[in-house]
Design an enzyme around this catalytic site. Structure first.
Site, mmCIF file in Angstrom:
data_model
loop_
_atom_site.group_PDB
_atom_site.id
_atom_site.type_symbol
_atom_site.label_atom_id
_atom_site.label_comp_id
_atom_site.label_asym_id
_atom_site.label_seq_id
_atom_site.Cartn_x
_atom_site.Cartn_y
_atom_site.Cartn_z
ATOM 1 N N HIS A 86 -74.784 51.293 12.590
ATOM 2 C CA HIS A 86 -74.476 50.358 13.414
ATOM 3 C C HIS A 86 -73.001 49.428 12.556
ATOM 4 C CE1 HIS A 86 -74.137 46.992 16.581
ATOM 5 N NE2 HIS A 86 -73.756 46.238 15.621
ATOM 6 N N GLU A 128 -69.011 49.545 13.219
ATOM 7 C CA GLU A 128 -68.255 48.336 13.883
ATOM 8 C C GLU A 128 -67.109 48.114 12.856
ATOM 9 O OE1 GLU A 128 -68.280 46.804 16.582
ATOM 10 O OE2 GLU A 128 -69.868 47.941 17.354
ATOM 11 N N LYS A 131 -64.374 50.572 13.063
ATOM 12 C CA LYS A 131 -63.569 50.548 14.246
ATOM 13 C C LYS A 131 -62.397 49.429 14.198
ATOM 14 C CE LYS A 131 -66.410 49.787 17.399
ATOM 15 N NZ LYS A 131 -66.832 49.134 18.565
ATOM 16 N N ASN A 132 -62.792 48.272 13.597
ATOM 17 C CA ASN A 132 -61.955 47.254 13.356
ATOM 18 C C ASN A 132 -60.699 47.901 12.341
ATOM 19 O OD1 ASN A 132 -63.311 45.624 14.642
ATOM 20 N ND2 ASN A 132 -64.178 44.412 13.004
HETATM 21 N N1 LIG Z 1 -59.978 45.111 9.356
HETATM 22 C C1 LIG Z 1 -59.381 44.268 10.169
HETATM 23 N N2 LIG Z 1 -58.023 43.961 10.128
HETATM 24 C C2 LIG Z 1 -57.478 43.011 11.057
HETATM 25 N N3 LIG Z 1 -58.191 42.411 11.741
HETATM 26 C C3 LIG Z 1 -59.255 42.384 11.962
HETATM 27 C C4 LIG Z 1 -60.240 43.181 11.356
HETATM 28 N N4 LIG Z 1 -61.386 43.330 11.553
HETATM 29 C C5 LIG Z 1 -61.547 42.280 12.337
HETATM 30 N N5 LIG Z 1 -60.471 41.624 12.671
HETATM 31 C C6 LIG Z 1 -60.040 40.753 13.707
HETATM 32 O O1 LIG Z 1 -61.227 39.907 13.946
HETATM 33 C C7 LIG Z 1 -61.340 39.975 15.585
HETATM 34 C C8 LIG Z 1 -62.986 40.044 15.775
HETATM 35 O O2 LIG Z 1 -63.506 41.284 15.355
HETATM 36 P P1 LIG Z 1 -64.667 41.752 15.720
HETATM 37 O O3 LIG Z 1 -65.247 43.058 15.354
HETATM 38 O O4 LIG Z 1 -65.959 40.573 15.794
HETATM 39 O O5 LIG Z 1 -64.336 42.068 17.439
HETATM 40 P P2 LIG Z 1 -63.747 43.052 18.239
HETATM 41 O O6 LIG Z 1 -63.531 44.148 17.307
HETATM 42 O O7 LIG Z 1 -62.538 42.298 18.625
HETATM 43 O O8 LIG Z 1 -64.542 43.364 19.431
HETATM 44 P P3 LIG Z 1 -65.947 44.090 19.282
HETATM 45 O O9 LIG Z 1 -67.115 43.358 19.568
HETATM 46 O O10 LIG Z 1 -65.961 45.037 20.338
HETATM 47 O O11 LIG Z 1 -66.074 44.972 17.900
HETATM 48 C C9 LIG Z 1 -60.902 41.309 16.020
HETATM 49 O O12 LIG Z 1 -60.428 41.044 17.276
HETATM 50 C C10 LIG Z 1 -59.451 41.287 15.000
HETATM 51 O O13 LIG Z 1 -58.642 40.408 15.359
#
Ligand SMILES: Nc1ncnc2c1ncn2[C@@H]1O[C@H](COP(=O)(O)OP(=O)(O)OP(=O)(O)O)[C@@H](O)[C@H]1O
Length: 438
Positions: free
Chosen positions: A306, A310, A313-314
């Site tokens: 998990h 996650e 994907k980011n």
């Molecule tokens: N590797 C990364 N590079 C750039 N920005 C990032 C990265 N990881 C996270 N972020 C920023 O942080 C925000 C929050 O990330 P988070 O994983 O909590 O939620 P999400 O990806 O938007 O949605 P989900 O809950 O569906 O994963 C993202 O929307 C993005 O703007």
């Protein structure tokens, strides 16, 4: 069924009573030692442990859900979740205790205590027959069952005795089966909790015209979701011990030889698949994995996949959005490096997705912060919509950090604004740390 459930004053009394007791944390190591080749007697002990520990944990949460600041407790979705917790609490405390045949009780009284791997503070509970706790909770006496129990000299050493030589009667197996069914039922009732709480916070934001949630609500969500991970781990472990075929590398849902390379590789493939679907591209950014192929340690594979999924994907999203979805052949690779230290196994995920502005760093750890525009929990959101999309709920980072912390690890993010992001997943390889209990 839950539609007709109401928290009566009598249930409230019991909730307050149970919530006055501390929760008892377990470690991964204890769970592995305890659950190896479990006999019906071991499973009975585990049932007894949960029959007492889960109501305490649930009661803490019901009380907290009822006392949330800024009228959050009044939101319909929060009330719904509170009712689920209270109903599960009620079902657990009214579950009929087992009545063991006389000869088994005798055998238990005369057998020597064995080394047990459950937490110290539970020893008192296990010394006592569960039925006395049950009776005292059912109103005979002053409703102060736990205190009374601690003062009384144990009559039977039932749950703390060496049970290896005992032939367990069918009642025990039947009890274990029924208790497992109850737990499965409770677990599925709580499946939509994360989304329903998220919905509750959204109702609150709308009612207050608030843009962000405050620090107190953020801290509560961290506590609440961490506790949920713990409760679901305990239930999942118990159900697996009772229902799954023995497997040499597994104790319940814990894999004693979780292979980090394989778990991360699978998460990479899944995340790239979701990315390619989402951006309708043939080939997502490449991911390089540097990890010893034979690195194994005891862990719950589902938790690790998990977290990795996650975070990957980011990174994939950041790279695609920086370079453009039409740049399939020019994406810089995402690098995943896994290293085993003395205490930790650390997984570092590095991308060149442009990084995050320093001013936004505190926000990324807050629930519902997302820079994904098209998704998110909107007006017509349904709990059942919460499936794994590319991004958009703003739960990925904070929830992954809780999963890492649950078994004594952590998650850190360091970003170079204008270049990329490094995320460190620290996993405690000693697996001796107890659950952090909010
Ligand atoms: N590797 C990364 N590079 C750039 N920005 C990032 C990265 N990881 C996270 N972020 C920023 O942080 C925000 C929050 O990330 P988070 O994983 O909590 O939620 P999400 O990806 O938007 O949605 P989900 O809950 O569906 O994963 C993202 O929307 C993005 O703007």
């Amino acid at each position: 069924m839950s539609a007709g459930f109401r928290i009566t004053p009598a249930i409230w009394d019991k909730i307050h009573h149970f919530a006055s007791f501390p929760q008892t944390g377990v470690s991964l190591q204890q769970m592995v030692l305890f659950g190896q080749n479990p006999s019906q007697g071991t499973l009975l002990k585990a049932s007894q442990f949960l029959a007492e520990e889960l109501p305490v944990r649930l009661a803490h949460r019901v009380k907290e859900l009822d006392e949330l600041p800024h009228n959050l407790s009044d939101m319909p979705s929060i009330k719904k979740v509170k009712n689920w917790y209270a109903q599960s609490f009620e079902e657990l405390i009214s579950f009929p205790p087992i009545v063991l045949p006389h000869n088994i009780r005798q055998a238990l009284m005369t057998s020597r205590p064995e080394e047990h791997h459950l937490p110290e503070s539970k020893v008192n509970y296990f010394d006592e027959p569960y039925s006395s706790l049950h009776n005292s909770m059912n109103g005979n006496g002053n409703g102060n069952g736990f205190n009374k129990l601690k003062l009384r000299v144990p009559m039977e050493r039932r749950y703390y005795a060496n049970t290896n030589n005992i032939t367990w009667p069918p009642e025990v197996q039947d009890y274990n089966k029924r208790f497992t069914k109850l737990l499965e039922h409770i677990k599925s009732r709580h499946d939509p909790t994360v989304t329903t709480v998220a919905q509750g916070v959204l109702e609150w934001k709308r009612s207050q015209n608030a843009k962000h949630i405050g620090l107190d609500i953020q801290a509560w969500l961290d506590r609440f979701y961490l506790s949920r991970i713990g409760i679901r781990f305990l239930i999942g472990q118990h159900v697996a011990l009772n229902t799954q075929q023995a497997h040499e590398d597994y104790v319940g849902i814990i894999c004693t030889k979780a292979n980090v390379h394989d778990i991360v590789q699978e998460a990479i493939e899944n995340a790239r698949f979701v990315c390619e679907e989402h951006y309708a591209m043939f080939k997502g950014p490449p991911v390089q994995l540097i990890c010893p192929k034979d690195l194994v340690f005891p862990y719950v594979p589902g938790h690790l996949s998990h977290i990795c999924f996650e975070l990957l994907k980011n990174s994939l999203r950041a790279v695609v959005e920086r370079y453009g979805a039409d740049q399939e052949d020019n994406f810089p690779p995402i690098k995943v490096v896994v290293v085993e230290g003395k205490e930790d196994i650390t997984i570092k995920i590095s991308d060149e997705g442009g990084g995050i502005a320093r001013s936004a760093i505190p926000l990324i750890w807050t629930y519902m912060y997302t820079t994904m525009e098209s998704q998110g929990i909107g007006n017509d959101f349904q709990a059942s919509d919460f499936k794994a999309p590319m991004a958009g709920f703003g739960y990925g980072l904070p929830l992954s950090r809780l999963y890492a912390r649950y078994f004594g690890g952590d998650l850190r993010l360091i970003s170079m604004d204008g270049f990329g992001t490094d995320v460190y997943i620290h996993l405690n390889r000693l697996s001796s740390s107890r659950e952090p209990l909010p």
